[in-house]
Each structure stands twice: as C-alpha cells, then as structure tokens.
Write an enzyme that holds these catalytic residues in place. Structure first.
Site, short mmCIF file in Angstrom:
data_model
loop_
_atom_site.label_atom_id
_atom_site.label_comp_id
_atom_site.label_asym_id
_atom_site.label_seq_id
_atom_site.Cartn_x
_atom_site.Cartn_y
_atom_site.Cartn_z
N GLY A 1 0.78 -1.57 -0.03
CA GLY A 1 -0.30 -0.24 -0.16
C GLY A 1 0.47 1.38 -0.12
O GLY A 1 -0.02 2.44 0.48
N SER B 1 34.26 -18.80 30.24
CA SER B 1 32.55 -18.57 29.22
C SER B 1 32.69 -16.55 29.03
O SER B 1 33.22 -16.21 29.99
CB SER B 1 32.16 -18.41 30.63
OG SER B 1 30.17 -17.72 30.54
N CYS C 1 28.02 -15.99 28.63
CA CYS C 1 26.47 -15.64 28.94
C CYS C 1 26.54 -14.39 29.57
O CYS C 1 25.42 -13.52 29.74
CB CYS C 1 27.14 -15.98 30.39
SG CYS C 1 28.87 -14.87 31.22
P1 ADP Z 1 -0.91 -2.70 -3.60
O1 ADP Z 1 0.80 -2.99 -4.23
O2 ADP Z 1 -1.47 -1.41 -3.51
O3 ADP Z 1 -1.35 -3.67 -3.83
P2 ADP Z 1 -2.29 -4.06 -6.31
O4 ADP Z 1 -1.56 -3.44 -7.56
O5 ADP Z 1 -2.43 -5.26 -5.40
O6 ADP Z 1 -1.49 -2.48 -5.15
O7 ADP Z 1 -3.41 -2.48 -6.85
C1 ADP Z 1 -4.71 -2.83 -5.81
C2 ADP Z 1 -6.46 -3.05 -6.74
O8 ADP Z 1 -5.96 -2.38 -7.73
C3 ADP Z 1 -5.88 -4.95 -6.45
O9 ADP Z 1 -6.31 -5.32 -5.18
C4 ADP Z 1 -6.91 -5.08 -7.44
O10 ADP Z 1 -8.11 -5.00 -6.84
C5 ADP Z 1 -7.07 -3.59 -8.30
N1 ADP Z 1 -5.82 -4.01 -9.43
C6 ADP Z 1 -5.03 -3.93 -9.96
N2 ADP Z 1 -4.81 -4.15 -11.50
C7 ADP Z 1 -5.71 -4.62 -11.74
C8 ADP Z 1 -6.51 -5.83 -13.08
N3 ADP Z 1 -5.58 -5.66 -13.82
N4 ADP Z 1 -7.72 -5.93 -12.49
C9 ADP Z 1 -8.42 -5.59 -11.82
N5 ADP Z 1 -8.01 -4.26 -10.64
C10 ADP Z 1 -6.57 -4.58 -10.35
#
Ligand code: ADP
Ligand code: MG
Ligand code: MG
Length: 761
Positions: free
Chosen positions: A99, A642, A710
């Site tokens: 995230g 030790s 120790c």
């Molecule tokens: P993070 O690194 O924060 O986990 P992600 O790259 O996994 O971020 O992207 C976050 C969210 O975006 C994913 O959990 C997914 O739900 C959505 N997502 C990313 N790529 C796709 C895709 N190709 N199709 C559908 N949803 C996607």
C-alpha cells in the site's frame, strides 16, 4: 568490444517465463510464475527495475519496448486500448511495501499509459514510501518495477466481485481460508472500507464453482511457494482471475502452527519449517500481548524495556507491593528503581519508571524475570510520597488500574483485553526439531530456584551463569557481610564468614535440588565491597562512614571488584566454595565455579591455590580485552571459559553502557554512525573478531576446552549467528529467551557461516 551493443531488455511479457524478482519485483515475478503455472492471470507485461534506474538517470522510458508489448497484449486479448481494453499500472518492488506506492486503474489511451508508468516509477520516492523504507531498513537504492496488466472488471454485476484472502488464518494459523469478498466491486472498494465485505463462505454459497476453483488455485500456490499466501482476486461475470500472491504476514502463533502443520503435511521440509518462523515470532508467542492494541489510545509512552503486557493496580513502594500483590496483580510505579526495589519488583506483575534507560536496574531485572516493563517514561511525574502518578492533567492514584505494554513501551489507563502466550504443542515440536539441527548449546542465566525452574521449562541444557550477588542481599547476609567489611580482628572476620557460609549453603541446597542433575556454573562474587555499605545505612555511624570512605572509588566498575577483590580477600571466594561443598554433600550437583574479571593467568593460579581443594571445575569469565589476548595461556590454566559479552563490549568500545545509552548512543544510531546498539546486537567486527582470536588461541592450547557466552547477547538472534560463526560451544541467556535462542541457533546452523567475521569487511 562490439561497436554497438544491443540494449539489454527492459520490458518483459508475463508469458516469457522470466521470473527474476530483482528485475520484476515481487508482484511482477509472482504474476509471471502464476502465468507459467497456468493460473488465470489477466495478461500483461513488466517495465523492469533496470528501466526504473535508467528512467531515474535520464527521464527516458523504453518507449519502443512498451509499444511492442502493448501490441502483443492487444493481439492476445483481441481488443485494443480504449476499445474494450483498459489496463492497470501497478508498482512492484523487490521487497513488499504493501500500500505504500501507487496503483493506477482503468487506463484506456496510449498518453495516460506512459504518464501512469512514470507516476508509478516515481511513487518509489513519495514520502510515505521513503518513511516506510526507513522504518523497515529497506535500501532506497532498490527501485521498483511497473506492472501493466489488462483490467478485469469486478463491478459489472452480481456475479462479479473482488476479494482478498489468506490461505490459512493469519491470527491462529488454522488451516482454513481466511478472507473477504465484495460482490459487484473493484479491489479498492474493500480496502477503502466504504462497503462491508462478506466472509468467503458467502462466495462459496453464491458461486460454488468459482469458490472451488479459487480454493484449488490458492492451495496450489501455497504448495508451490511453500508458505502461507496472501492473495488478491477478482471475479468477472463468473470467471475467476488471480491478481496477486505473496507470503502473508502473520502472528507468532500462526507462524509456528503453519510451519509445523505444513511440515507434517509434507509440504515443506524440516529446515524450511525452521526458516519459516522468525525468532521474533517465537518471542512474541511467549509473552502476553494486548488484543488488537490499535483500538486503544495510550496515556503515556516510554522505552519498551521488557516485553509482554499486563494490567494491574498501581503501587508506589515495596512494602505496599508485597502486601497488595496477594490481592491480585499490581504494577510497581517508581521514579526509578534501585537494588532495594528487588522485592517490590518480585511482587509486581509489571513495572513503570519515569527515569532510566534500557539498561537501567528496572529494565535488567524485569527482563530477566520475564515481567513487562516500561522505563524512562519522561512525561510521568511519579510522586511516591503522596501516592500519585501524574501525566499531564491526568492523575492515577494508588489502586488505580493501568496496563503496561513492555513490547511497545505504551501505558494505557484501565484493564485491557490480553492474549496470553503459553507454549503450544506445535512450538515444542518446532523447537525439538531445532534442537536436532543446532550446533550451539543453549543454556540459561538464573540466580534462584524459580528461575532455574523457568529455564528448565523452556528447554535450557544448563545454567551458564548463576550470580551469587543475590545471596548477599537477605537482611541476615547483608548484616554478616557488613560485619566482615567493618571487622577489625581476624576472629570477627572468621565469625562473619562462618555465618555467610551457613546462609549460602542453604541457598545452594535449594538451587541444587531444583537443578536435579543439570550442570551449573556459579560465578563467585563480582561487586565492589562498598556497595554493601550504602550511604543511607552508614550515616551517623562514624566507623561505617570511615570505612565507606576508605572503600570509595572514582570508577568502581573498573575498581576493586571481581577477582581483584578476591586476590585481596581470598577468604571470600573460599567461603563461597566451601558453602557449595557443604550443599553438595547433601544434594549432589554438577557445579563449576567461575572467576570474574580475570586479566592474567597469575590471577587464576592464585585463586585456584585457595579453592582447588574443592575438586570443582574452575573457569574464568572472559570479559576483559587482555583476557582475550591471553586466551591461550588462560586455557592451559583453567577448565572452561565463559565470555561475558556485556563487559567485554564496554571494554572494546570504551563505553560505559549506562552513560552511552543515556546520552550519545541514540544520536549515533539516528545518524547512522553505528548501525546497531552494540549492547543489544553483538558487534561482529570488533567484539566478534576479538572473541574469534581468543577462541583460536584457546583451542590451540587446549583443543577440548569448553567455551560459552553468558552476556545478554546470548539470547539475541543476530548475535547468535555471530557466536555460531565464532565457534563457542554454547550461549547462556535469560530463561525467557531460551526458546528464541534454540530457534536462532538452528537457523544459524542451516545458513552456515555467512562471512559474518570476514576480515575484509
Ligand atoms: P498494492 O501493491 O497496494 O497491493 P496493487 O497493485 O495490488 O496494489 O493494486 C491494488 C488493487 O487494484 C488490487 O488489489 C486490485 O483489486 C486492483 N487491480 C490492480 N490491477 C488490476 C487488474 N488488472 N484488474 C482488476 N483490478 C486490478
Ligand atoms: Mg495488491
Ligand atoms: Mg560482568
């Protein structure tokens, strides 16, 4: 040299089978792997970490490579960007930073795609990503890849949706899918919390075929990656797509259970089970902790001095502590603690002090006893006279309940829900496997029968350090040692020593009974005599005051203590050895005695002449630099070594630990002048190499000489790896760290010597 070298590849399609996570990052590499395994992954490509670095240098993207891969993606999907095809652009670092970086969804033209790739690569350097790397010790030089992937739509109707799951319960480790699903939604909807997701069982009811397919795939992934996985998926009109897999974060409890059960299922080998649990996870396992602490706001914070959490009523002095403790758990609250507080600490369930660092008396004593402690909570105004703890405007009186979390350093008002950490069958199984693998022995430091019992419960093989200072702390013993110090005549001295011998014999009898055949190393007295004449007790008594002045030293830690004291007063050590012999006559025990602070073999020879008649094994504590340099000669003279790595570290650094931790060490660590606190993590390059030299010369002189450690480092995982490389026979640590040390020692054996002591480093 070729005139024009072809540019190295910078963009890779999922289908190419190129799985290097240093180039593709974790997410990218795992998408490639899942594609190869035939899992339903929306197609796409990865702009590599190489491309990131070039982009950082030149601002250029590998445009033609991206064009080529996009064209391929369009032909694979039979759609073109903006015409039925949209893509996501996702960050993918070589170390997972959940995230912390950005994701761009629903990109539907050429223009936006390139801008999004630039944004995603640039998000490596957003503030929160930088802060996260700083906190977790991740290098800023790694960089990130960008994943471009065809979008699948979870928000196009009731038989679409999106979910996240763990292949096993990340809290308990139970072998059951653990996750959530949100119908008619995109992934971000789950994270944002605007709609409440359903449990996975709901998906199983609504779309059993999808669920069955999901179950099969995620279990395959778990088996393939040989670890519990954290998985993101989306369902588009009844068709399942897997979007991400990675090793799942978990509690200590879960880590142990998952490793052991996967091993039992034959999914992983024994050594993998050992490597899948971190020593920290074992540590957190054994201490009680607050159930989901993020729900509560601390009233006060200090240093996380001794781990574990506990609630109890506040008391401010030792007598009160002892009385109140019979009516339920109490927390001893002091401005700071001094040796006299030992009984209050013993009675308390937890300790809070306003002053003192991680090596303060309170911290060391509680850690050894396994009691939660927060010290140095500077915002606390502790007023023992009036029985009030003030924190800003808030007041806590004697009897008020607080919760001390010594793992985080936080203090909370009232009683909080706690989860206790009893060892489970799985932990015992894991540690027994560790015992079969490790080369280092694991012993414990213990001073009392209770601590010996604890050490035995945690699987210690022996007691590597039994300090005898405590045996001088009962009122009777204190009186006798004071008579010894103040005596003018030989007769007075002999009588005082006779009393001490009787008192110590009783202590040893109790300890030997509890040992029940387990070996023990008794360290002979190591503190300066004047500590037995505290200022508070001598005032007014001219003779005591005079003697105290005589004994006073500028720097007592480097003064008349340990073996130096015994060279002056051999009858002290003789008395201790006699007391051991007296006790042994009643309860047989495998006792060795150890002489502290030795610098030369002449000291050992001199002391031995006074105690050799006992027939006990006699060893020296190696805690001075000179002793390390004279290890060969010392090894010819005594039965064992030790290493006392606490004092040795002080000596090697010329740091007084108390002063260093109070003053400048934090600054050194903040500025990166030192990487680690050398009193917590053994300093491989200085102390470690010195020990390596000592071990070399000792073994040359006496190939079978037994050498242990120790100091507190003996229970710290990274230090254990260094001590394994140094080649000592065993480590001895506080009883609570024994399980951690058993695992860490096994991991050190599995990893082998990884150049920790390399002389070029
Ligand atoms: P993070 O690194 O924060 O986990 P992600 O790259 O996994 O971020 O992207 C976050 C969210 O975006 C994913 O959990 C997914 O739900 C959505 N997502 C990313 N790529 C796709 C895709 N190709 N199709 C559908 N949803 C996607
Ligand atoms: Mg994700
Ligand atoms: Mg010492």
């Amino acid at each position: 040299m070729a005139e024009s070298q072809p540019e190295a590849r910078q963009v890779y399609g999922f289908g190419e089978g190129f799985e290097d996570r240093n180039q593709l990052g974790n997410k990218g590499a795992n998408l490639v792997t899942m594609t190869r395994l035939g899992l339903p992954v929306p197609p796409g490509f990865v702009v590599s970490i190489d491309a990131f670095h070039r982009f950082a240098d030149t601002g250029e993207l590998p445009g033609s490579d991206i064009d080529r891969e996009l064209a391929l993606l369009e032909s694979t999907t039979g759609r073109s960007l903006g015409n039925g095809l949209s893509v996501s652009v996702r960050s993918s670092g070589p170390v997972s930073m959940p995230g912390m970086m950005d994701t761009v969804l629903n990109v539907a033209d050429r223009e936006t795609l390139l801008r999004s790739i630039r944004d995603i690569l640039g998000s490596w350097n957003v503030d929160r990503a930088i802060a996260y790397r700083d906190l977790n010790g991740i290098s800023h030089d790694l960089g990130t890849a960008a994943v471009v992937q065809a979008m699948v739509m979870g928000n196009v109707g009731a038989n679409s949706g999106t979910g996240v799951l763990f292949t096993r319960d990340p809290n308990t480790g139970e072998d059951e899918l653990f996750g959530e699903y949100l119908a008619n939604a995109q992934g971000e909807d789950i994270v944002s919390g605007t709609r409440t997701p359903e449990p996975l069982s709901w998906l199983a009811e609504q779309q059993p075929d999808v669920y069955a397919e999901l179950y099969r795939h995620v279990k395959d992934l778990e088996a393939y990656f040989r670890d519990m996985q954290d998985i993101e998926f989306t369902v588009e009109e009844g068709t399942l797509y897997i979007l991400q897999t990675r090793s799942g974060k978990r509690t200590g409890q879960a880590a142990v259970r998952i490793a052991v059960e996967m091993m039992r299922e034959g999914l992983i080998r024994r050594d993998e089970a050992l490597m899948n649990v971190t020593p920290d996870q074992v540590r957190s396992f054994l201490h009680s902790r607050i159930d989901r602490p993020e729900r509560f706001l601390p009233v006060l914070s200090g240093l996380a001095a001794a781990p574990g959490a506990v609630s109890g009523r506040i008391v401010f002095d030792n007598a009160d502590a002892r009385n109140q403790a019979q009516r339920g758990p109490i927390i001893l609250v002091r401005p700071e603690t001094i040796p006299d507080d030992i009984q209050g600490i013993a009675a308390a369930a937890g300790v809070l002090t306003a002053r003192g660092g991680l090596s303060s008396h309170a911290a060391i004593v509680t850690r050894a006893m396994g009691k939660p402690c927060v010290c140095g909570a500077e915002d606390a105004d502790v007023d023992p006279v009036n029985g009030v703890l003030r924190v800003g405007d808030a007041e806590f009186k004697r009897g008020d309940v607080i919760t001390v979390d010594g793992t985080s350093g936080h203090i909370y008002s009232g009683e909080l829900p706690l989860i206790s950490g009893e060892p489970t069958g799985e932990l015992e199984e894991l540690l027994e496997i560790a015992d079969g693998v490790r080369r280092l022995g694991v012993w414990a430091n213990a001073d009392t029968p209770e601590m010996v019992a604890l050490a035995q419960g945690f699987g210690a093989e022996g007691i590597g350090l039994l300090r005898t200072e405590r045996q001088f702390s009962s009122p009777e013993s204190l009186a006798a040692i004071r008579r010894f110090i103040l005596s003018d005549t030989d007769a007075e001295r002999t009588e005082a020593l006779g009393d001490l011998r009787n008192l110590q014999r009783e202590d040893f009898i109790k300890i030997f009974r509890q040992l029940d055949g387990m070996p023990v190393i008794v360290r002979l007295l190591d503190i300066p005599l004047h500590e037995f004449l505290p200022e508070s007790m001598v005032t007014g008594d001219a003779r005591s005051e005079h003697r105290r002045e005589e004994l006073a030293e500028i720097n007592p830690m480097m003064g008349h203590r340990g073996v130096r004291l015994a060279i002056s007063f051999p009858e002290l050590y003789r008395m201790q050895v006699d007391a051991i012999q007296d006790a042994k006559a009643l309860v047989d025990a495998r006792v060795s005695v150890m002489i502290p602070q030795v610098i030369t073999r002449q000291e050992a020879i001199e002391i031995k002449s006074h105690i050799n008649h006992s027939g006990l094994r006699i060893g020296v504590m190696i805690e001075t630099v000179r002793a390390c340099m004279r290890a060969g000669r010392l090894a010819e003279t005594v039965d064992f070594f030790s290493f006392g790595t606490n004092d040795l570290t002080q000596a090697v650094f010329s740091f007084s630990r108390e002063d260093a931790e109070k003053e400048f060490l934090t600054t050194y660590l903040d500025k990166g002048v030192l990487e680690d606190n050398p009193f917590e993590v053994l300093d491989a390059k200085g102390v470690g190499r010195l020990m390596d030299t000592a071990v070399y010369w000792a073994r040359r002189a006496s190939p079978t000489i037994e050498m242990g450690v120790c100091g507190e480092h003996g229970g710290e995982p990274r230090s254990i790896a260094i001590l394994h490389a140094v080649g000592v026979n065993y480590v001895s640590c506080s009883p609570f760290r024994v399980p951690v040390a058993r695992l860490a020692a096994a991991q050190a054996t599995i990893q082998g010597d990884v150049g920790l002591l390399a002389t070029t480093a």
